[in-house]
Design an enzyme around this catalytic site. Structure first.
Site, PDB file in Angstrom:
ATOM      1  N   HIS A   1     -11.000  83.110 -52.804  1.00  9.86           N
ATOM      2  CA  HIS A   1     -10.866  83.231 -51.352  1.00  9.86           C
ATOM      3  C   HIS A   1      -9.475  83.720 -50.966  1.00  9.86           C
ATOM      4  O   HIS A   1      -8.466  83.055 -51.222  1.00  9.86           O
ATOM      5  CB  HIS A   1     -11.126  81.845 -50.743  1.00  9.86           C
ATOM      6  N   ARG A   2      -9.412  84.913 -50.389  1.00  6.94           N
ATOM      7  CA  ARG A   2      -8.139  85.541 -50.002  1.00  6.94           C
ATOM      8  C   ARG A   2      -7.198  85.723 -51.200  1.00  6.94           C
ATOM      9  O   ARG A   2      -5.978  85.764 -51.039  1.00  6.94           O
ATOM     10  CB  ARG A   2      -7.440  84.752 -48.900  1.00  6.94           C
TER      11      ARG A   2
ATOM     12  N   GLU B   1     -12.106  87.722 -52.354  1.00  7.42           N
ATOM     13  CA  GLU B   1     -12.571  87.851 -50.970  1.00  7.42           C
ATOM     14  C   GLU B   1     -11.407  88.263 -50.099  1.00  7.42           C
ATOM     15  O   GLU B   1     -10.265  87.857 -50.338  1.00  7.42           O
ATOM     16  CB  GLU B   1     -13.154  86.507 -50.508  1.00  7.42           C
TER      17      GLU B   1
ATOM     18  N   ASP C   1     -10.284  89.902 -45.787  1.00  4.19           N
ATOM     19  CA  ASP C   1     -10.633  90.024 -44.373  1.00  4.19           C
ATOM     20  C   ASP C   1     -10.072  91.340 -43.845  1.00  4.19           C
ATOM     21  O   ASP C   1      -8.888  91.635 -44.041  1.00  4.19           O
ATOM     22  CB  ASP C   1     -10.024  88.872 -43.569  1.00  4.19           C
TER      23      ASP C   1
ATOM     24  N   HIS D   1      -6.297  87.763 -42.307  1.00  6.29           N
ATOM     25  CA  HIS D   1      -7.300  86.783 -41.900  1.00  6.29           C
ATOM     26  C   HIS D   1      -7.275  86.500 -40.404  1.00  6.29           C
ATOM     27  O   HIS D   1      -8.271  86.671 -39.706  1.00  6.29           O
ATOM     28  CB  HIS D   1      -7.136  85.472 -42.669  1.00  6.29           C
TER      29      HIS D   1
ATOM     30  N   GLU E   1     -14.953  90.780 -45.980  1.00  2.00           N
ATOM     31  CA  GLU E   1     -15.361  90.253 -44.683  1.00  2.00           C
ATOM     32  C   GLU E   1     -14.852  91.129 -43.558  1.00  2.00           C
ATOM     33  O   GLU E   1     -13.660  91.432 -43.472  1.00  2.00           O
ATOM     34  CB  GLU E   1     -14.846  88.822 -44.482  1.00  2.00           C
TER      35      GLU E   1
ATOM     36  N   GLN F   1     -19.645  90.995 -45.776  1.00  2.22           N
ATOM     37  CA  GLN F   1     -20.110  89.845 -45.018  1.00  2.22           C
ATOM     38  C   GLN F   1     -19.366  89.739 -43.691  1.00  2.22           C
ATOM     39  O   GLN F   1     -18.316  90.358 -43.487  1.00  2.22           O
ATOM     40  CB  GLN F   1     -19.929  88.557 -45.816  1.00  2.22           C
TER      41      GLN F   1
END
Length: 294
Positions: A41-42, A68, A70, A83, A151, A187
């Site tokens: 995550h990130r 992942e 953003d 993010h 994302e 996503q």
């Protein structure tokens, strides 16, 4: 090299749209059950400032295949990896631009954002780390041989960002058959944005961030390959309800759940059938799953 402005992107897209969108006959099934995947995550935010090149490089050194991020858009139409929809939590924007509160991403040009320090808040060893453009980020992920869960962050703030992001992915070589089948998922919390991505590129694997009711799941199955709820919502019954439906590629829907940072919870979710676990401590989670054979 900088990303192309929005106007240029959209003009090019309209000129070549018929070649860009695959017909349903061409679209390939990309879903399917497998051992539980761990997604960083990130990047590796327990070890390096989130969503930076340092973070995904640290995730790579820790053995993370999937990362992942953003994606948002600047005032002058450039795609960056960030993010929050404001810059103040993870950069020194308050010191560099003190009169620009509330420091929204959309209110700053890329040139201004490139002046910001995105690392020293985390630790002095990361002083000078920058907010990456999507292009720079994709180059690093490619260099590391990693896979990407991308994302679209608050796409309602950035009209057309779905198409722009797809075109940047294509420009960077991320929409060829290998990447689409094995290395890319798009996503968002915004269902309309994911529906747009699926319409433009029906072969790209997509995920909806959230936990629709079981009655709503059939509607999401029309354009989503994954339903990605918080770990507290990912009960065995809910995971079973998601798996019972087939997505747009004719395969059972998957569940990637977030954000799980402890071993016991990760193992429990894997045993409940979660297909993927998104974690700030992907190394810890991956180790726990490997020890338990999940």
């Amino acid at each position: 090299m900088r990303l192309r402005p929005v106007a240029t992107v959209l003009t090019g897209a309209l000129m070549g749209l018929s070649a860009f969108v695959l017909s349903p006959a061409t679209a390939q099934a990309t879903t399917g059950h497998h051992r539980t995947v761990t997604v960083a995550h990130r990047g590796a935010p327990a070890y390096a400032p989130e969503n930076t090149i340092a973070s995904i490089d640290r995730a790579h050194r820790l053995g993370s295949d999937w990362v992942e991020n953003d994606v948002q858009r600047t005032k002058d139409g450039e795609l960056i990896v960030m993010h929050d929809t404001t810059l103040d939590r993870t950069t020194n924007v308050e010191q560099v631009f003190p009169g620009r509160s509330p420091w929204k991403v959309a209110d700053f040009t890329l040139n201004e954002i490139e002046k910001l320090d995105a690392g020293s808040w985390f630790g002095p060893e990361f002083t000078g780390e920058r907010v990456p453009t999507l292009q720079t980020y994709l180059d690093a992920v490619t260099h590391n041989g990693q896979k990407l869960l991308l994302e679209l962050k608050s796409p309602e703030l950035y009209p057309g960002i779905e198409l722009q992001t797809l075109l940047e992915l294509r420009h960077e070589g991320w929409l060829d058959r290998n990447h689409v089948k094995h290395r890319l998922i798009v996503q968002s919390f915004n269902g309309d944005a994911i529906k747009t991505v699926h319409t433009l590129r029906p072969d790209v694997k997509t995920g909806f961030l959230g936990n629709p009711t079981t009655a709503q799941l059939p509607d999401y199955a029309k354009f989503c390959d994954q339903i990605n709820p918080t770990y507290k919502a990912a009960t065995p019954a809910y995971i079973d309800a998601v798996h019972a439906l087939k997505g747009p590629h004719g395969r059972p829907l998957e569940v990637y759940t977030w954000t799980v940072d402890d071993a016991a919870t990760a193992v429990e979710l894997a045993r409940s059938g979660a297909d993927g676990i998104i974690s700030n401590r992907a190394d810890l989670v991956r180790g726990a799953l490997e020890n338990k054979g999940s």
